[in-house]
Motif scaffolding. Structure first.
Motif, PDB file in Angstrom:
ATOM      1  N   VAL A   7       3.709 -14.713   2.994  1.00  0.00           N
ATOM      2  CA  VAL A   7       3.495 -13.337   2.566  1.00  0.00           C
ATOM      3  C   VAL A   7       2.027 -12.967   2.702  1.00  0.00           C
ATOM      4  O   VAL A   7       1.692 -11.914   3.256  1.00  0.00           O
ATOM      5  CB  VAL A   7       3.970 -13.152   1.114  1.00  0.00           C
ATOM      6  N   SER A   8       1.134 -13.857   2.249  1.00  0.00           N
ATOM      7  CA  SER A   8      -0.280 -13.529   2.351  1.00  0.00           C
ATOM      8  C   SER A   8      -0.674 -13.463   3.827  1.00  0.00           C
ATOM      9  O   SER A   8      -1.492 -12.638   4.216  1.00  0.00           O
ATOM     10  CB  SER A   8      -1.125 -14.557   1.595  1.00  0.00           C
ATOM     11  N   GLY A   9      -0.054 -14.309   4.660  1.00  0.00           N
ATOM     12  CA  GLY A   9      -0.315 -14.248   6.091  1.00  0.00           C
ATOM     13  C   GLY A   9       0.065 -12.889   6.658  1.00  0.00           C
ATOM     14  O   GLY A   9      -0.663 -12.299   7.442  1.00  0.00           O
ATOM     15  N   MET A  10       1.213 -12.376   6.194  1.00  0.00           N
ATOM     16  CA  MET A  10       1.659 -11.067   6.651  1.00  0.00           C
ATOM     17  C   MET A  10       0.702  -9.984   6.176  1.00  0.00           C
ATOM     18  O   MET A  10       0.376  -9.057   6.907  1.00  0.00           O
ATOM     19  CB  MET A  10       3.056 -10.763   6.101  1.00  0.00           C
ATOM     20  N   ALA A  11       0.251 -10.115   4.909  1.00  0.00           N
ATOM     21  CA  ALA A  11      -0.591  -9.075   4.341  1.00  0.00           C
ATOM     22  C   ALA A  11      -1.928  -8.993   5.078  1.00  0.00           C
ATOM     23  O   ALA A  11      -2.483  -7.913   5.266  1.00  0.00           O
ATOM     24  CB  ALA A  11      -0.818  -9.340   2.855  1.00  0.00           C
ATOM     25  N   GLY A  65       0.785  -1.228   0.000  1.00  0.00           N
ATOM     26  CA  GLY A  65       0.000   0.000   0.000  1.00  0.00           C
ATOM     27  C   GLY A  65       0.815   1.274   0.000  1.00  0.00           C
ATOM     28  O   GLY A  65       0.269   2.360  -0.129  1.00  0.00           O
ATOM     29  N   ALA A  66       2.150   1.168   0.163  1.00  0.00           N
ATOM     30  CA  ALA A  66       2.969   2.378   0.178  1.00  0.00           C
ATOM     31  C   ALA A  66       3.319   2.783  -1.250  1.00  0.00           C
ATOM     32  O   ALA A  66       3.417   1.927  -2.129  1.00  0.00           O
ATOM     33  CB  ALA A  66       4.248   2.121   0.974  1.00  0.00           C
ATOM     34  N   PRO A  67       3.480   4.106  -1.510  1.00  0.00           N
ATOM     35  CA  PRO A  67       3.883   4.532  -2.856  1.00  0.00           C
ATOM     36  C   PRO A  67       5.332   4.140  -3.131  1.00  0.00           C
ATOM     37  O   PRO A  67       6.133   4.061  -2.198  1.00  0.00           O
ATOM     38  CB  PRO A  67       3.728   6.062  -2.796  1.00  0.00           C
ATOM     39  N   THR A  68       5.646   3.858  -4.394  1.00  0.00           N
ATOM     40  CA  THR A  68       7.023   3.474  -4.713  1.00  0.00           C
ATOM     41  C   THR A  68       7.874   4.721  -4.843  1.00  0.00           C
ATOM     42  O   THR A  68       7.513   5.673  -5.535  1.00  0.00           O
ATOM     43  CB  THR A  68       7.074   2.701  -6.037  1.00  0.00           C
ATOM     44  N   THR A  69       8.993   4.715  -4.158  1.00  0.00           N
ATOM     45  CA  THR A  69       9.888   5.868  -4.187  1.00  0.00           C
ATOM     46  C   THR A  69      11.005   5.632  -5.188  1.00  0.00           C
ATOM     47  O   THR A  69      11.225   4.506  -5.642  1.00  0.00           O
ATOM     48  CB  THR A  69      10.500   6.092  -2.806  1.00  0.00           C
ATOM     49  N   GLY A  82       9.714 -10.707  -0.701  1.00  0.00           N
ATOM     50  CA  GLY A  82      10.023  -9.336  -0.330  1.00  0.00           C
ATOM     51  C   GLY A  82       9.277  -8.290  -1.145  1.00  0.00           C
ATOM     52  O   GLY A  82       8.943  -7.232  -0.648  1.00  0.00           O
ATOM     53  N   PHE A  83       9.055  -8.569  -2.436  1.00  0.00           N
ATOM     54  CA  PHE A  83       8.513  -7.521  -3.304  1.00  0.00           C
ATOM     55  C   PHE A  83       7.268  -7.957  -4.067  1.00  0.00           C
ATOM     56  O   PHE A  83       7.138  -7.663  -5.249  1.00  0.00           O
ATOM     57  CB  PHE A  83       9.589  -7.054  -4.297  1.00  0.00           C
ATOM     58  N   PRO A  84       6.319  -8.655  -3.398  1.00  0.00           N
ATOM     59  CA  PRO A  84       5.124  -9.052  -4.153  1.00  0.00           C
ATOM     60  C   PRO A  84       4.303  -7.834  -4.565  1.00  0.00           C
ATOM     61  O   PRO A  84       3.654  -7.835  -5.603  1.00  0.00           O
ATOM     62  CB  PRO A  84       4.367  -9.948  -3.176  1.00  0.00           C
TER      63      PRO A  84
END
Lengths: 499, 98
Positions: A493-497, A205-209, A270-272
């Motif tokens: 990863v889905s668990g984390m999300a 959900g964060a913007p890519t910098t 790390g980067f899904p």
């Protein structure tokens, strides 16, 4: 069984296969410090390191069968089936390389038993790469592996081509590590994390910098060098050609497998959420690698160089499944790596057996008429090459099928088409080797008198050829295993999300 | 806080290292340029540690150790090449040709 990797006991248990292998390689190093002069000593070191690989395999089996899981977010070391399956593949490659090397070293008068220790050290690095759930661990594993393999590439130091191969591999490899490391630093700057799971959580959900884009790009350049993807492949042909043949096999299988496993884990764990950033890069690399690798391989007359370009092309095929970025794609990567590594180990085992003592390389013409003298050996090489080609009823065919399916499932057609075109081109360089062996007459009466198979290398080649045919006809158990282990990667990863 | 200038400086040093590797022909100079790249990354880690805590300092120690190991192996390889060619010039070894 849950392991808390924050406690010393938990961390030691989680690292058990790596620790066993490290300790054992130090024991082997001590043994060869006193016994390093005769052929027998060299053979002793080889068999000792094989025992070490087997012990590490037992430790791995213990972890796997107890279904060891990490308590909460994995710290530095992942505990999941994806790690166990890839570690099993790496240990298999290491064991096969060790056994193939024993006779080769005595034939080529390379009587320095440190060779076997270096292979074990490289294997420890590969295992750490496959297990890394933190970017720092990826870097350290990569370096432990690479520094050992630099030395191994130049092991035949009295031959100029081997020393050149080592220098080229070292300079390009260290250059690539610089990129990888800068990528890690920039990603740390963008997210404040080096742990893959925490990076994924941070990025959701964060913007890519700009910092993240640069960091990911640098990281991918570093990996592209290691897996020899076009245009970062220029080291591969010279290095593969100049290194001692079993080491060429080790680089084409072990180093590549470890780099791909780490790449899959980094991208999927790390980067899904940054998928739209890395997918175009991976896709472009895949198309370029498949087409370039296959077309240039057509023009080679050295067998080792041809296999080098073919391994570049195979890196392109595997990138197709990496591109998919799905559990199915990760499973396909693991599955194809297994088929590719088996066929490649078998091919290089044969090349090592037919190589003339002290010769610069092995030409395709050198194999003419081999079938008459060594029918079983030539048949094995032919089956390995057909599996690399993706011929039906071999493991390679099934593997390639799932690579293509993983991209098609995502509704993409350019990459599958490139894979099919690449495979069609590759028939143009695999089949001439088979016809040279079978249909052409021997060039001189004693052209193949030097061919030497030890019992150990016969066993290895027979095993990989048997497995290539068996899994070509009945792939279900390996496929189920690969897909199940890939699912363990994304559950996390889905668990984390969700959290 | 000198964060911006430090990051810019390390980016410049890293680019200098990359340019050196691509343009120079002497194995020792190439190796020095690679070390420059690694140390530029170290500067990034140290600079960012002001933001994210001591993790960066630890990373610097890892990188230094790795660079030392690479130096040991790399210089030995360069020595092996020197015995064959009596020079460490890369004219005969084209790094960027496949």
């Amino acid at each position: 069984m849950n392991l808390d990797t924050h406690t010393p006991i938990g961390a030691a248990l989680a690292l058990l296969p790596e620790l066993v292998l490290t300790a054992w390689s130090l024991v082997v190093l001590l043994v060869v410090a006193w016994r390093h002069t005769t052929e027998r000593d060299s053979q002793l070191a080889g068999w000792l390191s094989f025992v070490g690989v087997a012990l590490s395999g037992v430790a791995l089996w213990w972890l796997w069968s107890h279904d060891a899981r990490s308590d909460g977010v994995p710290h530095m070391i992942a505990l999941d089936e994806f790690r166990y399956a890839s570690a099993a593949l790496i240990l298999g490659i290491t064991g096969a390389t060790t056994l193939l090397s024993i006779r080769y070293l005595t034939r080529q008068r390379l009587l320095a038993p440190e060779y076997h220790c270096l292979v074990l050290f490289a294997a420890v690095g590969m295992l750490l790469m496959a297990a890394a759930s933190d970017l720092i661990m990826v870097f350290l594993g990569l370096e432990v592996m690479s520094v050992s393999v630099y030395v191994l590439a130049g092991f035949d130091r009295f031959r100029r081509s081997s020393a050149e191969a080592a220098l080229k591999y070292f300079l390009i490899g260290a250059f690539a590590s610089g990129f990888l490391l800068y990528g890690i630093a920039l990603i740390w700057g963008a997210t404040g994390q080096t742990n893959l799971t925490l990076i994924a959580a941070q990025l959701t959900g964060a913007p890519t910098t700009l910092l993240l884009r640069l960091g990911l790009g640098m990281l991918l350049i570093g990996f592209a060098f290691k897996v020899s993807a076009v245009p970062f492949h220029m080291w591969a042909p010279d290095v593969y050609d100049g290194s001692p043949t079993p080491i060429t096999g080790f680089m084409a299988t072990g180093v590549k497998a470890a780099a791909f496993v780490a790449l899959v884990r980094v991208l999927n764990e790390g980067f899904p959420s940054a998928k739209e950033l890395w997918q175009p890069i991976i896709g472009a690399l895949a198309v370029a690698t498949i087409l370039f690798g296959n077309i240039v391989a057509l023009a080679q007359d050295s067998l080792k160089r041809m296999l080098a370009y073919s391994s570049v092309a195979h890196a392109g095929y595997i990138l197709v499944a990496v591109w998919a970025g799905t559990p199915f794609g990760s499973g396909a990567v693991l599955f194809y790596l297994a088929s590719y590594c088996m066929a490649t180990i078998g091919s290089f085992g044969m090349v090592a057996a037919v190589e003339h003592v002290g010769s610069r390389t092995v030409l395709i013409d050198d194999l003419e008429g081999l079938f008459e003298k060594r029918p079983w050996g030539s048949l094995s090489l032919a089956i390995c090459l057909l599996s690399l080609l993706g011929f039906p009823a071999t493991f390679g065919f099934v593997g390639k099928w799932y690579l293509i399916a993983s991209a098609l499932r995502e509704g993409h057609w350019i990459l599958p088409v490139a894979t099919v075109i690449g495979s069609a081109i590759s028939a143009g360089y695999y089949l001439p080797v088979v016809t040279a062996m079978t249909f052409k007459p021997e060039r001189s009466v004693d052209a193949h008198r030097q061919v030497a198979f030890s019992r150990a290398s016969k066993a290895i080649v027979a095993a990989v050829v048997g497995a290539t045919i068996l899994f070509g006809i009945w792939p279900t158990p390996v496929l189920d295993g690969a897909l199940a282990s890939a699912r363990s990667l994304t559950n996390l990863v889905s668990g984390m999300a969700e959290r | 806080m000198l964060l911006g200038p430090s990051l810019a400086l390390s980016a410049i040093l890293f680019s200098l290292g990359v340019a050196g590797v691509l343009l120079r022909r002497n194995a020792i100079v190439l190796f020095m340029c690679i070390e420059l790249m690694l140390n530029a990354v170290n500067l990034t880690f140290v600079a960012l540690s002001r933001l994210y805590g001591a993790g960066g300092y630890v990373m610097v120690f890892f990188v230094m150790t790795v660079a030392a190991a690479e130096a040991a192996v790399g210089l030995a390889i360069i020595l092996a090449i020197f015995r064959h060619e009596q020079s460490v010039d890369l004219e005969n070894i084209n790094l960027l040709r496949g």
